[in-house]
Design an enzyme around this catalytic site. Sequence first.
Site, mmCIF file in Angstrom:
data_model
loop_
_atom_site.group_PDB
_atom_site.id
_atom_site.type_symbol
_atom_site.label_atom_id
_atom_site.label_comp_id
_atom_site.label_asym_id
_atom_site.label_seq_id
_atom_site.Cartn_x
_atom_site.Cartn_y
_atom_site.Cartn_z
ATOM 1 C CD GLU A 222 -4.986 7.943 9.555
ATOM 2 O OE1 GLU A 222 -4.655 9.015 10.071
ATOM 3 O OE2 GLU A 222 -4.562 6.853 9.946
ATOM 4 C CG HIS B 187 -1.131 9.036 2.985
ATOM 5 N ND1 HIS B 187 -1.268 7.708 3.304
ATOM 6 C CD2 HIS B 187 -0.744 9.644 4.136
ATOM 7 C CE1 HIS B 187 -0.966 7.507 4.582
ATOM 8 N NE2 HIS B 187 -0.650 8.677 5.116
ATOM 9 C CD GLU C 99 -1.577 4.295 7.877
ATOM 10 O OE1 GLU C 99 -1.374 4.811 9.006
ATOM 11 O OE2 GLU C 99 -1.690 4.956 6.843
ATOM 12 N NE ARG D 299 -3.406 2.485 2.620
ATOM 13 C CZ ARG D 299 -3.136 3.373 3.586
ATOM 14 N NH1 ARG D 299 -2.288 3.101 4.551
ATOM 15 N NH2 ARG D 299 -3.733 4.542 3.585
ATOM 16 C CE1 TYR E 172 0.063 3.423 13.424
ATOM 17 C CE2 TYR E 172 -1.899 4.489 12.582
ATOM 18 C CZ TYR E 172 -0.660 3.940 12.376
ATOM 19 O OH TYR E 172 -0.133 3.897 11.110
ATOM 20 C CG ASN F 166 -4.994 3.753 8.472
ATOM 21 O OD1 ASN F 166 -5.063 2.713 7.820
ATOM 22 N ND2 ASN F 166 -4.614 4.902 7.938
HETATM 23 C C1 PNW Z 1 -1.426 7.979 10.321
HETATM 24 N N1 PNW Z 1 -3.226 11.484 15.493
HETATM 25 O O1 PNW Z 1 -1.313 9.292 10.803
HETATM 26 C C2 PNW Z 1 -1.040 8.121 8.874
HETATM 27 O O2 PNW Z 1 -1.893 7.530 7.944
HETATM 28 C C3 PNW Z 1 0.387 7.811 8.600
HETATM 29 O O3 PNW Z 1 0.819 8.562 7.491
HETATM 30 C C4 PNW Z 1 1.224 8.046 9.843
HETATM 31 O O4 PNW Z 1 2.598 7.946 9.610
HETATM 32 C C5 PNW Z 1 0.749 7.043 10.879
HETATM 33 O O5 PNW Z 1 -0.634 7.149 11.108
HETATM 34 C C6 PNW Z 1 1.474 7.150 12.216
HETATM 35 O O6 PNW Z 1 1.235 8.408 12.793
HETATM 36 C C7 PNW Z 1 -1.797 9.762 11.991
HETATM 37 O O7 PNW Z 1 -2.679 12.528 15.922
HETATM 38 C C8 PNW Z 1 -1.245 10.934 12.477
HETATM 39 O O8 PNW Z 1 -4.166 10.937 16.106
HETATM 40 C C9 PNW Z 1 -1.721 11.500 13.627
HETATM 41 C C10 PNW Z 1 -2.754 10.888 14.310
HETATM 42 C C11 PNW Z 1 -3.325 9.725 13.846
HETATM 43 C C12 PNW Z 1 -2.827 9.160 12.672
#
Ligand code: PNW
Length: 475
Positions: free
Chosen positions: A172, A127, A378, A83, A306, A304
């Site tokens: 996102e 992106h 992601e 991707r 985290y 995505n």
């Molecule tokens: C995503 N937040 O970004 C993106 O899709 C990627 O490009 C990035 O590198 C990855 O997650 C890791 O950060 C985010 O502040 C950036 O909540 C910031 C946030 C969430 C996702």
Amino acid sequence: ATQTAQATGVHFPAGFLWGASTASFQIEGATKEDGRGQSIWDTFAATPGKVFNGDGGDPATDHYHRYREDIELMSSMGIGAYRFSIAWPRIQPDGKGRINQAGLDFYDRLVDELLKAGIEPWPTLYHWDLPQRLEDDGGWPNRDTAHRFAEYAAVVHGALGDRISDWATLNEPWCAAFLGYAQGVHAPGRTDPAASLAAVHHLLLGHGMAATAMRDQAGRFDRPLRVGLVHNQTVLRPHSDSEADLDAARRIDGLRNRIFTEPLLRGRYPEDIRTDLARVSDFGFVRDGDLAAISVPLDMLGINFYSPQRVAGGAEGIDPALIEPGEGEVWTGAEDVVFVDQGMPRTAMGWEIDATGLTEVLTRLAADYPGVPLYVTENGAAFDDEVAADGRVHDSQRVAYLDAHLRAAHQAVEEGVPLKGYFAWSLLDNFEWAFGYSKRFGLVHVDYGTQKRTVKDSGHWYSGVARSGSLPDRH
Ligand code: PNW
């Protein structure tokens, strides 16, 4: 860690797709080569104080020149799908009109090389690297940008659609709209809550119009076309079951999740969120037919994930040391909500690690919007990796993070969620937006001085998972 291996039996279904993700501005470098126009991230990074250490898009991982080496790496790791994203200003330097053939040629070479290596190309059309010229015309808060995006999508699909079936329009939109136009910590760095809501709508409209433009010309190509969108859904946990905390969770869930998924999958904005936001915006940007244009069929929803978050309706009664600083600013119309430490271990981003959130995200989406194929597009973690004296990168924390999240994803599959694949973020260490090169998410370590790539222990581990479709026992 105990010495007894647990019998895991964690096997993913046959055909489950194993991938890795990147994004154009984060890896390519070569920002001035072959006719590429300027993007909002070039401008933002060149603005003092916006990106840590004054870092910018050059040379990043120099992937623009080293893509063959990077594909060989993926191939050696057994990765089945890649991707990546396409830099709009390489294709249309001004974001409209003139097409830059040299820009298209780069992705043409990339795709051919991927196919030769037996790796499925999974492009994302946007992106976050909007052509600066379009921002000068108003950016995503300007409705015209949605039309320009659909035209751009048709150009790229027209050039590569003979070889690619799976496309994502946006990555996102929450980040693009709220971090970019409300909190201002991402490009273009604006802090205008009303504009951020117009940006949400025009991003979604651009998605829908792009999907339709691609489908209208798909008959040219002898292959199926599947169009999806990548969304960063998360879990918002109420700090307590007080009315105020439950309401905070409802509001943030609306702004983070439902303001995207409801128009996309049900053709409506959530009424409760429109009411909450009434003093910020009357949603006057929504015109007749827009919601039908947005809610065209979605062939896949990329997620995505985290970290989950805990929210409270106010700071009262909460130990100030447990309140996450700065979080409130991003939540247009809900600036009073407080984000609370959940007491979990954290990554180098300061994001708390709790893999159960991924199971919750997936099972909820499958229940709320049945029938939509889901992919984790992601998932990953930043840690302070270093190349050790033995020449390797012993990132056991990342292995533990990925293992836990893959178990959580597998749990969702067991519960019947139509999860079809998983992409690790990221293939390579790269430009982590406002954090510059200070945060490393890669399965592969990059020495930015020499551009040397070193597969981390997590990369070797992930390679085993991708090849076998199952998780090794935990030790
Ligand atoms: C995503 N937040 O970004 C993106 O899709 C990627 O490009 C990035 O590198 C990855 O997650 C890791 O950060 C985010 O502040 C950036 O909540 C910031 C946030 C969430 C996702």
